[in-house]
Design a protein around this motif. Structure first.
Motif, PDB file in Angstrom:
ATOM      1  N   GLN A   4       0.831  -1.196   0.000  1.00 19.97           N
ATOM      2  CA  GLN A   4       0.000   0.000   0.000  1.00 19.97           C
ATOM      3  C   GLN A   4       0.868   1.249   0.000  1.00 19.97           C
ATOM      4  OE1 GLN A   4      -2.537  -0.737   3.439  1.00 19.97           O
ATOM      5  NE2 GLN A   4      -4.244  -1.278   2.113  1.00 19.97           N
ATOM      6  N   LEU A   5       1.964   1.201   0.756  1.00 17.19           N
ATOM      7  CA  LEU A   5       2.875   2.339   0.806  1.00 17.19           C
ATOM      8  C   LEU A   5       3.479   2.617  -0.569  1.00 17.19           C
ATOM      9  CD1 LEU A   5       4.999   2.158   4.064  1.00 17.19           C
ATOM     10  CD2 LEU A   5       3.631   4.056   3.253  1.00 17.19           C
ATOM     11  N   LYS A   6       3.875   1.549  -1.215  1.00 19.53           N
ATOM     12  CA  LYS A   6       4.479   1.721  -2.539  1.00 19.53           C
ATOM     13  C   LYS A   6       3.500   2.422  -3.464  1.00 19.53           C
ATOM     14  CE  LYS A   6       7.261  -1.158  -4.853  1.00 19.53           C
ATOM     15  NZ  LYS A   6       7.929  -2.367  -5.354  1.00 19.53           N
ATOM     16  N   ASP A   7       2.261   2.033  -3.286  1.00 22.92           N
ATOM     17  CA  ASP A   7       1.217   2.610  -4.113  1.00 22.92           C
ATOM     18  C   ASP A   7       1.105   4.115  -3.911  1.00 22.92           C
ATOM     19  OD1 ASP A   7      -2.327   2.208  -4.451  1.00 22.92           O
ATOM     20  OD2 ASP A   7      -0.788   2.141  -6.007  1.00 22.92           O
ATOM     21  N   LYS A   8       1.361   4.569  -2.693  1.00 24.73           N
ATOM     22  CA  LYS A   8       1.159   5.978  -2.374  1.00 24.73           C
ATOM     23  C   LYS A   8       2.372   6.861  -2.610  1.00 24.73           C
ATOM     24  CE  LYS A   8      -2.966   5.324  -0.636  1.00 24.73           C
ATOM     25  NZ  LYS A   8      -4.148   5.809  -1.306  1.00 24.73           N
ATOM     26  N   ARG A   9       3.529   6.256  -2.776  1.00 25.16           N
ATOM     27  CA  ARG A   9       4.758   7.007  -3.062  1.00 25.16           C
ATOM     28  C   ARG A   9       4.975   8.206  -2.138  1.00 25.16           C
ATOM     29  NH1 ARG A   9       3.687   9.510  -7.377  1.00 25.16           N
ATOM     30  NH2 ARG A   9       1.549   8.781  -7.453  1.00 25.16           N
ATOM     31  N   PRO A  10       5.157   7.975  -0.852  1.00 24.40           N
ATOM     32  CA  PRO A  10       5.376   9.112   0.038  1.00 24.40           C
ATOM     33  C   PRO A  10       6.811   9.644  -0.047  1.00 24.40           C
ATOM     34  CG  PRO A  10       5.479   7.069   1.265  1.00 24.40           C
ATOM     35  CD  PRO A  10       5.181   6.688  -0.154  1.00 24.40           C
ATOM     36  N   ASP A  11       7.000  10.883   0.415  1.00 28.39           N
ATOM     37  CA  ASP A  11       8.350  11.443   0.492  1.00 28.39           C
ATOM     38  C   ASP A  11       8.987  11.166   1.839  1.00 28.39           C
ATOM     39  OD1 ASP A  11       6.748  14.089  -1.121  1.00 28.39           O
ATOM     40  OD2 ASP A  11       8.257  12.813  -2.073  1.00 28.39           O
ATOM     41  N   VAL A  12       8.129  11.059   2.832  1.00 25.45           N
ATOM     42  CA  VAL A  12       8.625  10.768   4.176  1.00 25.45           C
ATOM     43  C   VAL A  12       7.719   9.730   4.818  1.00 25.45           C
ATOM     44  CG1 VAL A  12       9.224  11.722   6.417  1.00 25.45           C
ATOM     45  CG2 VAL A  12       9.241  13.195   4.399  1.00 25.45           C
ATOM     46  N   VAL A  13       8.329   8.807   5.512  1.00 28.33           N
ATOM     47  CA  VAL A  13       7.535   7.884   6.316  1.00 28.33           C
ATOM     48  C   VAL A  13       7.874   8.153   7.773  1.00 28.33           C
ATOM     49  CG1 VAL A  13       7.211   5.497   7.006  1.00 28.33           C
ATOM     50  CG2 VAL A  13       7.355   6.077   4.591  1.00 28.33           C
ATOM     51  N   VAL A  14       6.834   8.379   8.573  1.00 26.67           N
ATOM     52  CA  VAL A  14       7.022   8.538  10.017  1.00 26.67           C
ATOM     53  C   VAL A  14       6.486   7.272  10.663  1.00 26.67           C
ATOM     54  CG1 VAL A  14       6.368   9.869  12.044  1.00 26.67           C
ATOM     55  CG2 VAL A  14       6.757  11.028   9.861  1.00 26.67           C
ATOM     56  N   ALA A  15       7.355   6.572  11.374  1.00 27.84           N
ATOM     57  CA  ALA A  15       6.942   5.261  11.883  1.00 27.84           C
ATOM     58  C   ALA A  15       7.197   5.101  13.366  1.00 27.84           C
ATOM     59  CB  ALA A  15       7.690   4.169  11.131  1.00 27.84           C
ATOM     60  N   THR A  16       6.225   4.508  14.056  1.00 27.43           N
ATOM     61  CA  THR A  16       6.393   4.180  15.473  1.00 27.43           C
ATOM     62  C   THR A  16       6.362   2.669  15.579  1.00 27.43           C
ATOM     63  OG1 THR A  16       5.025   6.111  15.920  1.00 27.43           O
ATOM     64  CG2 THR A  16       5.595   4.727  17.771  1.00 27.43           C
ATOM     65  N   GLN A  17       7.495   2.082  15.880  1.00 27.91           N
ATOM     66  CA  GLN A  17       7.592   0.634  15.795  1.00 27.91           C
ATOM     67  C   GLN A  17       8.394   0.038  16.931  1.00 27.91           C
ATOM     68  OE1 GLN A  17       9.409   0.667  11.815  1.00 27.91           O
ATOM     69  NE2 GLN A  17       7.480  -0.140  11.035  1.00 27.91           N
ATOM     70  N   TYR A  18       8.013  -1.163  17.315  1.00 27.29           N
ATOM     71  CA  TYR A  18       8.804  -1.916  18.279  1.00 27.29           C
ATOM     72  C   TYR A  18       9.860  -2.720  17.529  1.00 27.29           C
ATOM     73  CZ  TYR A  18       6.058  -1.017  22.494  1.00 27.29           C
ATOM     74  OH  TYR A  18       5.471  -0.445  23.591  1.00 27.29           O
ATOM     75  N   PRO A  19      10.796  -3.323  18.247  1.00 28.89           N
ATOM     76  CA  PRO A  19      11.887  -4.018  17.543  1.00 28.89           C
ATOM     77  C   PRO A  19      11.433  -5.034  16.505  1.00 28.89           C
ATOM     78  CG  PRO A  19      12.404  -3.894  19.860  1.00 28.89           C
ATOM     79  CD  PRO A  19      11.040  -3.294  19.694  1.00 28.89           C
ATOM     80  N   HIS A  20      10.539  -5.917  16.909  1.00 29.41           N
ATOM     81  CA  HIS A  20      10.193  -6.993  15.996  1.00 29.41           C
ATOM     82  C   HIS A  20       9.594  -6.500  14.698  1.00 29.41           C
ATOM     83  CE1 HIS A  20       7.125 -10.119  14.746  1.00 29.41           C
ATOM     84  NE2 HIS A  20       8.286 -10.560  14.342  1.00 29.41           N
ATOM     85  N   ASP A  21       8.569  -5.650  14.829  1.00 26.14           N
ATOM     86  CA  ASP A  21       7.900  -5.215  13.611  1.00 26.14           C
ATOM     87  C   ASP A  21       8.749  -4.228  12.835  1.00 26.14           C
ATOM     88  OD1 ASP A  21       6.356  -2.512  14.973  1.00 26.14           O
ATOM     89  OD2 ASP A  21       6.773  -4.236  16.250  1.00 26.14           O
ATOM     90  N   GLY A  22       9.544  -3.452  13.571  1.00 24.21           N
ATOM     91  CA  GLY A  22      10.396  -2.484  12.885  1.00 24.21           C
ATOM     92  C   GLY A  22      11.402  -3.159  11.967  1.00 24.21           C
ATOM     93  N   LEU A  23      12.045  -4.180  12.515  1.00 25.19           N
ATOM     94  CA  LEU A  23      13.038  -4.887  11.703  1.00 25.19           C
ATOM     95  C   LEU A  23      12.371  -5.641  10.569  1.00 25.19           C
ATOM     96  CD1 LEU A  23      15.370  -6.140  14.538  1.00 25.19           C
ATOM     97  CD2 LEU A  23      15.865  -4.418  12.813  1.00 25.19           C
ATOM     98  N   LEU A  24      11.214  -6.205  10.875  1.00 21.39           N
ATOM     99  CA  LEU A  24      10.478  -6.933   9.852  1.00 21.39           C
ATOM    100  C   LEU A  24      10.122  -6.005   8.705  1.00 21.39           C
ATOM    101  CD1 LEU A  24       8.949  -9.570   9.123  1.00 21.39           C
ATOM    102  CD2 LEU A  24       6.954  -8.535  10.184  1.00 21.39           C
ATOM    103  N   PHE A  25       9.616  -4.830   9.080  1.00 21.88           N
ATOM    104  CA  PHE A  25       9.229  -3.856   8.071  1.00 21.88           C
ATOM    105  C   PHE A  25      10.411  -3.535   7.178  1.00 21.88           C
ATOM    106  CE2 PHE A  25       6.904  -0.379   6.292  1.00 21.88           C
ATOM    107  CZ  PHE A  25       7.858   0.583   6.000  1.00 21.88           C
TER     108      PHE A  25
END
Lengths: 421, 308, 597
Positions: A230-251
């Motif tokens: 979905q993100l690829k579809d939207k082509r953002p210039d900045v991504v602001v993310a709040t993530q814990y270790p597991h999901d952050g690394l996975l992402f």
């Protein structure tokens, strides 16, 4: 007759067990017991354990200097009693245990904002002072509790500040007018992620930038492919993310395999400010920005702050080995401030004295390891001076890049693509 | 044009995920289909495989394929041991004993892992499996492609094995009709043990493969275990091809619904589909013509003692 | 719907002591000051409620609900959302929530109980996962993963107390009601239905019970209490989130406590909770911190050990230790029953002498299994008190016909007319209510019950009243001549006894016709003779009988008319003498023309 025996036996067993559990924990005269709650087991154990390491160093420092209340001539040693708050029910139970069995008069907490909700209620009802070193959800200080004091940053500050960084600094570096910038906000959906994420969304909407994507996801998820698509579809210039270790690394890993590139990636905690980030991502994790309470370079602090910072690093290395992770810094500073500014100056552990001492706390910026000062808002008991800094991973080093007063380097943006990192 | 690219990428993702899911379902199918015991510890066996992979490749530095090979042997023994110690005594027990024996096993495995490795999310790093390669506009994650190929390979090997070896045919026979197999001189108990062994072996293999894609932590088996069950039930537990296809379908469902609906709801979608299908056709999508056994038929008694 | 039967002087000893214990706890409570201990006590009471509610469904009636905590969660969220978003006072909200949950449980039950046992268990897990995810997703409604906060200073009028004690008292009250209800099941139709469908689903169908209906009802009652527990929990913690109320761990825990204490008993789950919760807290405070996960690992081991070696829990160990019989659910009441057994001449419900109506008519029934026609166009009719035999070589279609008439398999075409009603497709419980009873060739007793209790289940087919059912059962048992074995567990009965038990169960349903499925198989010649006498006795009560048999003496002894089936078709009908001379019959059995003496 037999059945009577059986029922009586069970009743006795029950009473016996309860008594034995209840009997545990006597008051050792001469020590001031400080209760500490953190997730020591379970999914967030990593964060909790590091936090408690910080607490321990603070206790060591105070004790080696002679203890608290030396001004009164008493010089009592501090004793840390740790409880395991791996989930909400355990948090409640442990809080009760610490207060009832261990007779602590103060609880300093670590992480899991949802735990903080429950524990603060218990402390309020038992007239025990509660120091929140980490839990950042706004509502924690919004319920009018008298015994709660939060040293750390509000979730909304986290978010607002990060968005301000994007608007002011990132836009300049990637050469775009904020009006034209496309921002995506993603977050994991537990208390932490949701509060920061929602605040970030609001901040972006109030700014001239355009919010093109807003999505939360379950932090325990094992697949973020749909989100990245979905993100690829939207082509953002900045991504602001709040993530814990597991999901952050996975992402990050899945973003790479799906070829998702973005000019700037701003993490608003928690993983992006931990050494585990660069360990987990290698050189691919460079150029990511992370907002966190700062572990300011000692030279940028005041003399007092610098001395404290250096001593802390040295002690951490000696006791646990290595460079202190941010969680430990947070834990340490929160506990240390409490011990020196509130506990010591109060001269006693009863809540009235501590509350009184709290009103007088006035630590200037620069005197603490994370740079900001401490002054509790008289109504909400929130530390109004709490603010974080923006880091960026450069060459595998976590470097402070903003605000300028505390920055060690200039941010490098836009981020190179995957192949170039 | 853009949306076509995205759409096709989604399908590719779905296929790859599906293949992975199939790999972790084969082991369960074997056990479920043959011994008719629901192994609630399936996810945890997978987790053990993932940890073993981590230990071997990251801690001990052993080549992953060598480790996989040794691992498979270890898992075979593991399976037989579990069958002898825990499963055999409860074959005739009321159904809930079966459930809770394996649930108990699941908790033991999960928490022993927690005790040894703590709750950290561990990563298995295999240099050449990192990153992805591109074909045209589409990205293929290397580790997933390898897992997919392993899955196909496992499918073919298993099918061949079940058809063309004595043990394999014995297993199929028992799966189809315990009584019939007994009459033909097949030792049921040995067959159960072997089925468990092979089932665990497959699952261990899946664990190795999955460790290159996902992080390893004690609760990682929860979600995968349930997915495996869904696939096995939908695909028909005695039909390996059906399972592979079922897994691909689930993968697609997940990939597409995650994008179209919401990232959160993709699991809800396949759980719901699972429930709905079960209610409409309790024997599973491709469950086939196999007669449903009655509920408390004891499995340890011989033909004469037990007639349906 | 949920009638709580209070028996004045029929409280069993165990029940009296349980009430005493609860009363004692309630009195001692105000003197406990330590809040940590109060927290433990609250948890014990809460889990006791939940384990007991789970026990009602799984322990008493069979289906293993692994995701049962879903009802706890639905209850907690319902009452909390009603309170926080709509301002509904929790004292009322707790019941509205329970109502919502009960309806939810009913709807889910209707669909899910169709599934086989392990599929059912899995489906409950899937349901739990779904609700967990949904609770996290609809953030505006449920607070999402941040959870839902209840105002902590709201006061007693909103069921929010500063002290923990009121919560414990409320919990004790709920527990008391639940346990009283569970005890009342000992002497209620519903209670017997639960055990019947658990012990032997097929047999229970023949006793007029519809298993799905029984399970749905049990699920609903269970969910009601789970929901009350959930709402109470929400009010206590003042904070709920998906992880804490839709957590799989909790589901396993309540099952574990019930198993350790003893499923299928009333005190079991309570004992389990009382012992395990303090133990768990002890573990966590002494071990849990230093060795992460040790306590749960030990739980897992407990579970395995208990399931392998003590699956009836501590209750049964206690029982064995005190050298009583293996734990039965209803032991006290039988002792009283034996004392009160009446002496009767015949059955109290014998049909009138001059009734010559047709009680059963089979019209052109046919059964096709794919391409194979098992039964072709078979018809016959049966009058009050008539005894007919149905014979034929193996594979003739006797069993198929039998199962069709009794509703166990549907006919492909044709009608069954019983008691004046026409049935195109009837279920066994419907036919049972219509007066068609059957015995099973491979006997299907309700294993964990005594002889008397087995027959009482049959008697409940035509009444809701326990007293009446018991009296009917006693009369029937006397009639078949087993009065001295009233409280024998089925394991102690001989093959002949078991066969008679089948008959007794069927008789207790007050049928107009009984179908006997090879009732003589496994009996010695002496026993066979006895059975024939009994059969004659039954027909003298004007109950018609259809006897499927291979033993010709029996047929000749008892049947007025004989029907012969071969390859699914009726090839001969007449008196015994007539059919044994019949060429076709002989050919069918022996394959040639030879005289059979």
């Amino acid at each position: 007759m037999r059945r009577i025996m059986r029922v009586m036996l069970c009743a006795l067993l029950f009473i016996g067990i309860v008594m034995s559990v209840g009997a545990a924990g006597e008051q050792e005269e001469g020590n001031v017991k400080i209760g500490a709650l953190a997730p020591m087991t379970g999914g967030k154990a990593l964060l909790g354990q590091r936090l408690v390491q910080g607490f321990e160093i603070a206790v060591d420092m105070i004790n080696e200097a002679g203890g608290v209340w030396q001004a009164n001539g008493e010089g009592k040693m501090l004793e840390l009693v740790v409880g395991d708050a791996c989930d909400v029910q355990a948090a409640m139970s442990e809080a009760e245990r610490l207060i009832q069995q261990e007779k602590v008069k103060v609880i300093i907490d670590g992480h899991l904002s949802s735990n903080a909700m429950v524990v603060s209620k218990v402390c309020e009802q038992n007239d025990t002072i509660y120091i929140a070193t980490v839990g950042i959800m706004d509502p924690i200080t919004e319920r009018g509790y008298q015994n709660l004091f939060r040293v750390t940053v509000l979730a909304s500050t986290f978010a607002k500040d990060s968005v301000r960084f994007v608007e002011e600094c990132v836009s300049e570096k990637i050469g775009m007018d904020p009006k034209n910038m496309r921002v995506a906000v993603i977050h994991e959906d537990s208390g932490f992620g949701s509060s920061v994420g929602a605040a970030a969304k609001k901040a972006v909407e109030e700014s001239p930038m355009e919010l093109v994507y807003y999505q939360s996801y379950t932090s325990g998820t094992n697949d973020l492919t749909s989100l990245i698509m979905q993100l690829k579809d939207k082509r953002p210039d900045v991504v602001v993310a709040t993530q814990y270790p597991h999901d952050g690394l996975l992402f990050w890993e899945q973003a790479e395999s799906l070829g998702f590139n973005v000019p700037a990636f701003v993490g608003t905690g928690a993983i992006h400010s931990m050494p585990d980030w660069i360990e987990g991502t290698g050189s691919k994790g460079n150029f990511v920005c992370g907002y966190e309470l700062g572990f300011i370079t000692p030279d940028n602090l005041s003399a007092k702050g610098k001395a404290l910072s250096l001593e802390f690093r040295e002690r951490y290395d000696k006791k646990f080995g290595g460079f202190p992770p941010t969680m430990s810094v947070i834990g340490f500073q929160g506990a240390y401030t409490f011990f020196t500014e509130m506990l010591d100056k109060a001269g006693a552990t009863d809540s009235a004295a501590l509350r009184e001492a709290a009103t007088k706390v006035d630590v200037p910026a620069g005197d603490t390891i994370y740079g900001f000062g401490v002054k509790f808002n008289p109504e909400t008991h929130q530390n109004d001076r709490a603010v974080g800094v923006m880091y960026q991973w450069l060459d595998g080093e976590f470097t402070i890049v903003w605000p300028e007063d505390w920055a060690d380097a200039d941010p490098i943006l836009p981020m190179p693509t995957w192949d170039e990192r | 044009m853009e949306s076509n690219v995205i759409f096709i990428q989604l399908i590719i993702n779905g296929l790859l995920i599906g293949g992975i899911y199939a790999l972790l379902s084969f082991g369960l199918a074997l056990i479920f289909g043959v011994v008719e015991v629901v192994n609630f510890a399936h996810g945890e066996v997978l987790m053990v495989g993932m940890y073993l992979s981590y230990v071997a490749s990251t801690l001990l530095g052993v080549n992953i394929f060598v480790a996989m090979f040794i691992g498979m042997i270890l898992f075979f023994i593991f399976g037989i041991t579990v069958e002898r110690i825990i499963i055999k005594p409860i074959l005739d027990a009321p159904f809930f004993s079966q459930i809770f024996a394996t649930v108990g096993l699941a908790y033991v495995l999960k928490n022993v892992a927690l005790m040894i490795f703590k709750a950290d999310y561990l990563k298995v790093k295999i240099g050449y499996l990192e990153s992805s390669f591109q074909i045209g506009n589409f990205c293929f994650d290397k580790a997933r492609v390898v897992a997919f190929l392993l899955s196909v390979g496992a499918l073919l090997v298993l099918v061949f094995f079940l058809k063309n070896t004595y043990i394999g045919r014995a297993i199929s026979a028992v799966a189809q009709s315990k009584r019939g197999a007994e009459i033909r001189g097949i030792d049921i108990h040995k067959t159960y043990a072997i089925a468990f062994g092979i089932g665990f072996m497959c699952t261990g293999l899946a664990g190795f493969s999955l460790s290159t894609i996902y992080s390893v932590y004690p609760s990682v088996g929860d979600a995968f275990g349930l997915i495996a069950f869904i696939i096995v039930i939908l695909g028909g537990y005695n039909n390996l091809y059906g399972i592979f296809i079922g897994a691909l379908i689930i993968g697609q469902l997940e990939s597409l619904s995650g994008f179209i609906l919401s990232v959160h709801l993709k699991e809800v979608v396949y759980f719901l589909v699972f429930l709905i299908i079960l209610v409409i056709k309790p024997s599973g999508l491709m469950g086939g013509t196999r007669k449903m056994r009655k509920r408390f038929v004891p499995k340890n008694k011989t033909v004469l003692e037990n007639e349906a | 719907m949920k009638k709580i039967t209070l028996l004045n002087n029929r409280f069993s000893t165990a029940q009296k002591w349980l009430y005493l214990a609860i009363l004692l706890a309630a009195c001692v409570l105000p003197f406990v000051r330590n809040k940590f201990i109060l927290d433990i006590i609250f948890n014990v009471v809460l889990f006791a409620i939940l384990a007991q509610a789970w026990n009602l469904l799984t322990g008493y009636s069979g289906p293993v609900s692994l995701g049962h905590v879903v009802y706890f969660g639905v209850g907690a969220y319902s009452s909390s959302i009603l309170y926080v978003s709509f301002g509904v006072n929790p004292w009322i909200g707790i019941f509205i929530g329970a109502f919502i949950t009960t309806v939810f449980a009913g709807v889910m039950g209707v669909f899910l109980f169709r599934l086989k046992t392990h599929f059912f268990a899995l489906s409950t897990v899937a349901l739990l996962f779904i609700m967990h995810i949904l609770a996290g997703y609809y953030t505006e409604f449920t607070g999402g993963h941040m959870g839902l906060l209840l105002p902590i200073n709201a006061g007693a009028k909103d069921m929010v107390f500063i002290s923990k004690m009121p919560y414990i008292y409320i919990g004790l009250l709920i527990l008391f009601i639940l346990c009283t209800y569970m005890y009342s099941l000992n002497t209620s139709k519903f209670g017997y239905s639960l055990i019947a469908v658990r012990e032997n689903e097929e047999a229970s169908k023949a006793m007029g019970l519809q298993p799905i209906f029984v399970w749905v009802k049990a699920n609903m009652i269970s969910a009601f209490f789970m929901s009350l527990g959930g709402s109470l929990y929400a009010q206590y913690m003042c904070y709920i989130d998906p992880e804490s109320v839709f957590g799989m761990n909790m589901s396993v825990k309540i099952a574990l406590y019930a198993i350790i204490g003893g499923v299928g008993t009333v005190i079991g789950p309570l004992i389990g909770s009382v012992i395990m919760i303090p133990v768990e807290i002890l573990f966590r405070t002494s071990f849990g911190r230093s060795i992460t996960g040790l306590n749960m690992a030990v739980y897992g081991v407990f579970l395995i050990i208990f399931v392998l070696y003590a699956k009836d829990g501590l209750m049964s160990i206690c029982m064995k230790y005190y050298q009583k019989l293996k734990k039965r659910a209803f032991s006290e009441t039988e002792a009283m029953a034996v004392k009160a057994a009446p002496v009767l001449a015949g059955l109290p419900f014998a049909l009138p002498q001059n009734d010559h109506n047709v009680v059963l008519e089979i019209q052109n029934i046919t059964k096709n299994f794919g391409g194979l026609t098992a039964v072709q166009d078979f018809s016959f009719s049966l009058k009050t008190g008539e005894v007919i035999g149905l014979i034929g070589p193996n594979g003739a279609g006797k069993t198929t016909t039998f199962n069709m008439i009794t509703g166990f398999i549907p006919q492909s075409s044709g009608l069954i007319v019983a008691n004046g009603h026409e049935y195109k497709r009837a279920h066994p419980w419907v036919l049972c209510k219509a007066g068609v009873a059957r015995t099973f060739q491979l006997v299907k007793p309700f294993a964990k019950l005594s002889l008397l209790q087995n027959v009482i289940i049959g008697a409940f087919a035509k009444t809701r009243d326990y007293e009446e059912a018991r009296n009917t059962a006693l009369a029937v048992i006397d009639f078949v001549g087993m009065k001295n074995k009233l409280d024998y567990p089925t394991s102690k009965l001989t093959v002949c006894d078991l066969k008679k038990l089948e008959l007794a169960k069927a008789l207790a349903t007050k049928p107009t016709v009984i179908l006997l499925d090879e009732v003589m198989s496994g009996l010695t010649p002496m026993e066979s003779k006895d059975m024939c006498v009994l059969i004659k006795k039954i027909s003298q009560q004007n109950i018609a009988l259809v006897i499927v048999e291979h033993v010709m003496q029996v047929i000749s002894n008892t049947c007025e008319r004989v029907l012969v089936l071969n390859f699914g078709e009726l090839i001969a009908e007449g008196t015994y003498k007539e059919i044994i001379e019949n060429e076709q019959v002989i050919k069918a059995y022996l394959g040639g023309s030879r005289h059979y003496a």
